[in-house]
Design an enzyme around this catalytic site. Structure first.
Site, PDB file in Angstrom:
ATOM      1  N   GLY A  50      23.303 -19.850-143.359  1.00 39.18           N
ATOM      2  CA  GLY A  50      23.003 -18.675-144.180  1.00 39.18           C
ATOM      3  C   GLY A  50      22.002 -19.032-145.262  1.00 39.18           C
ATOM      4  N   ASP A  78      25.746 -22.781-136.966  1.00 41.10           N
ATOM      5  CA  ASP A  78      26.347 -21.542-137.470  1.00 41.10           C
ATOM      6  C   ASP A  78      27.089 -20.878-136.319  1.00 41.10           C
ATOM      7  OD1 ASP A  78      25.586 -19.711-140.215  1.00 41.10           O
ATOM      8  OD2 ASP A  78      26.492 -18.607-138.541  1.00 41.10           O
ATOM      9  N   VAL A 128      29.955 -27.363-150.211  1.00 44.34           N
ATOM     10  CA  VAL A 128      29.269 -26.403-151.087  1.00 44.34           C
ATOM     11  C   VAL A 128      30.050 -25.082-151.146  1.00 44.34           C
ATOM     12  CG1 VAL A 128      27.095 -25.136-151.471  1.00 44.34           C
ATOM     13  CG2 VAL A 128      27.020 -27.442-150.536  1.00 44.34           C
ATOM     14  N   HIS A 175      34.252 -25.950-161.103  1.00 48.79           N
ATOM     15  CA  HIS A 175      32.958 -25.268-160.968  1.00 48.79           C
ATOM     16  C   HIS A 175      33.007 -23.879-161.600  1.00 48.79           C
ATOM     17  CE1 HIS A 175      29.200 -24.008-159.452  1.00 48.79           C
ATOM     18  NE2 HIS A 175      29.634 -23.367-158.375  1.00 48.79           N
TER      19      HIS A 175
HETATM   20  N1  APR Z   1      31.282 -21.946-138.729  1.00 46.98           N
HETATM   21  C1  APR Z   1      29.979 -22.023-139.021  1.00 46.98           C
HETATM   22  N2  APR Z   1      29.337 -21.128-139.794  1.00 46.98           N
HETATM   23  C2  APR Z   1      30.074 -20.131-140.300  1.00 46.98           C
HETATM   24  C3  APR Z   1      31.462 -19.982-140.042  1.00 46.98           C
HETATM   25  C4  APR Z   1      32.068 -20.964-139.228  1.00 46.98           C
HETATM   26  N3  APR Z   1      33.367 -20.918-138.936  1.00 46.98           N
HETATM   27  N4  APR Z   1      31.884 -18.883-140.689  1.00 46.98           N
HETATM   28  C5  APR Z   1      30.843 -18.355-141.328  1.00 46.98           C
HETATM   29  N5  APR Z   1      29.740 -19.104-141.106  1.00 46.98           N
HETATM   30  C6  APR Z   1      28.373 -18.891-141.552  1.00 46.98           C
HETATM   31  C7  APR Z   1      27.971 -17.427-141.574  1.00 46.98           C
HETATM   32  O1  APR Z   1      27.668 -16.976-140.272  1.00 46.98           O
HETATM   33  C8  APR Z   1      26.752 -17.462-142.487  1.00 46.98           C
HETATM   34  O2  APR Z   1      25.540 -17.621-141.775  1.00 46.98           O
HETATM   35  O3  APR Z   1      28.196 -19.308-142.904  1.00 46.98           O
HETATM   36  C9  APR Z   1      27.005 -18.693-143.368  1.00 46.98           C
HETATM   37  C10 APR Z   1      27.152 -18.357-144.848  1.00 46.98           C
HETATM   38  O4  APR Z   1      25.923 -17.890-145.262  1.00 46.98           O
HETATM   39  P1  APR Z   1      25.732 -16.716-146.335  1.00 46.98           P
HETATM   40  O5  APR Z   1      26.650 -15.601-146.012  1.00 46.98           O
HETATM   41  O6  APR Z   1      24.281 -16.464-146.464  1.00 46.98           O
HETATM   42  O7  APR Z   1      26.319 -17.363-147.681  1.00 46.98           O
HETATM   43  P2  APR Z   1      25.572 -18.415-148.626  1.00 46.98           P
HETATM   44  O8  APR Z   1      24.893 -17.696-149.718  1.00 46.98           O
HETATM   45  O9  APR Z   1      24.816 -19.374-147.808  1.00 46.98           O
HETATM   46  O10 APR Z   1      26.843 -19.146-149.289  1.00 46.98           O
HETATM   47  C11 APR Z   1      27.679 -20.002-148.543  1.00 46.98           C
HETATM   48  O11 APR Z   1      28.123 -21.451-150.387  1.00 46.98           O
HETATM   49  O12 APR Z   1      27.564 -21.279-152.631  1.00 46.98           O
HETATM   50  C12 APR Z   1      28.563 -21.089-151.683  1.00 46.98           C
HETATM   51  O13 APR Z   1      29.869 -19.246-152.590  1.00 46.98           O
HETATM   52  C13 APR Z   1      28.965 -19.632-151.566  1.00 46.98           C
HETATM   53  O14 APR Z   1      30.910 -20.033-150.257  1.00 46.98           O
HETATM   54  C14 APR Z   1      29.565 -19.604-150.201  1.00 46.98           C
HETATM   55  C15 APR Z   1      28.733 -20.621-149.427  1.00 46.98           C
END
Ligand code: APR
Length: 324
Positions: free
Chosen positions: A27, A49, A134, A191
């Site tokens: 993401g 992902d 993270v 955090h």
């Molecule tokens: N396996 C792999 N990827 C996954 C899974 C999983 N089981 N479940 C969800 N994802 C992926 C989602 O498909 C998405 O692409 O994790 C990604 C998260 O990306 P975003 O929604 O864009 O979130 P992001 O802003 O990257 O934040 C991710 O980091 O800073 C922290 O609080 C934030 O917990 C959050 C994490």
């Protein structure tokens, strides 16, 4: 020519010379981690992902920026974990991001499920990797990842303090109209909301900010830093911060892979330091090729220790909910 290519390919598969960094979750944060990692040429990157096509598409797109930026790192996208085998470092960003009005703690159970399953997949294939977490709520997720992985605590680390201190440094530099490079900031604790900044150890070219700014101004910068994530969520509405979180995780990746022995604030496992036992909390650590090589302990003043204890208690409360 063909023979030469075959020969070269054989050598390359036998001898992997570049470190492998896997990034789970492609993401906003994960893709930015991949981007900064290859821009700094820290190694080859595998992006994973659950959403079909996203890691593949982003990896290919980033690879095509290589000729422009001048990096040769290989980039692979996948929906599975086999490509992550024998990673040196695995950065875990998979999970849900915060929406407006949501606290990091709201994410606890959903992200615990995701991080738990990710760690299981990762550690099967990379027994010697260093894990950098993270996903929020950070301190609880790193404790969970450590438990699930069975890894020694020095190889499971949380990214939190680098980001909190980068936010604090940004605000201090703006307030004093100086370069961000001149500003260091010292933060401890969990955090975000419960972080504990130490103004007397936060400096501009070595001068403590307590000599440069009035106490009420420092307090307002501290408050803004603690709410730094929420401030960005309020702007973005449909997601949370990602450039600074990704840059912070990559600073940790670089410190480890280059064995820099760099002192950075990270969520690390405490076994009595700062009066806390059996819990991941943010403290300054020395990062090198073995992961957390030392926990730097400083003597806290009474009010600082009280704030640290309060922050650690908030982390413990969350961890207890997970019943690890
Ligand atoms: N396996 C792999 N990827 C996954 C899974 C999983 N089981 N479940 C969800 N994802 C992926 C989602 O498909 C998405 O692409 O994790 C990604 C998260 O990306 P975003 O929604 O864009 O979130 P992001 O802003 O990257 O934040 C991710 O980091 O800073 C922290 O609080 C934030 O917990 C959050 C994490």
């Amino acid at each position: 020519m063909a023979a030469l290519q075959v020969g070269k390919a054989e050598i390359l598969t036998e001898l992997r010379t570049r470190p492998k960094i896997s990034v789970i979750g492609a993401g906003n944060v994960g893709a930015s981690v991949a981007q900064y990692t290859v821009e700094k040429e820290l190694g080859d990157v595998v992006l994973v992902d659950v959403v079909e096509g996203i890691p593949q598409g982003k990896a290919l797109d980033l690879a095509q920026a290589g000729p422009v930026h001048g990096y040769d790192s290989s980039l692979t996208g996948s929906n599975g974990y086999d490509e992550t085998a024998d990673s040196d470092i695995v950065v875990i960003t998979a999970g849900l991001a915060r929406k407006p009005g949501m606290t990091r703690d709201d994410l606890l159970f959903k992200n615990a499920e995701i991080v738990g399953s990710v760690v299981e997949q990762v550690v099967k294939r990379s027994r010697n990797a260093i894990l950098i977490l993270v996903t929020n709520p950070l301190d609880a997720m790193v404790q969970l990842a450590w438990k699930k992985s069975g890894f020694p605590p020095e190889r499971v680390i949380g990214m939190a303090g680098v980001l909190d201190s980068a936010r604090f440094r940004t605000f201090i530099a703006r307030e004093l109209d100086v370069s961000v490079e001149n500003v260091t900031a010292f933060v401890l604790g969990g955090h975000g909301d419960s972080m504990v900044p130490l103004p007397r150890y936060s400096t501009v070219a070595g001068i403590p900010i307590t000599d440069l700014l009035p106490a009420d101004k420092i307090q307002s910068l501290v408050t803004r830093t603690a709410n730094g994530g929420a401030e960005i969520v309020a702007f973005l509405k449909s997601g949370s911060a990602y450039y600074a979180p990704a840059a912070s995780a990559v600073e940790m990746v670089e410190a480890i892979l280059k064995d820099k022995k760099k002192i950075l604030p990270c969520a690390a496992y405490l076994s009595g330091q700062y009066g806390t036992k059996g819990l991941y909390v943010g403290v300054p650590v020395k990062l090198g090729r073995r992961g957390v090589e030392q926990i730097i302990e400083i003597k806290l003043q009474k009010d600082e220790q009280a704030a640290f204890d309060k922050s650690a208690a908030a982390v413990r409360e969350l961890v207890d909910k997970l019943k690890l």
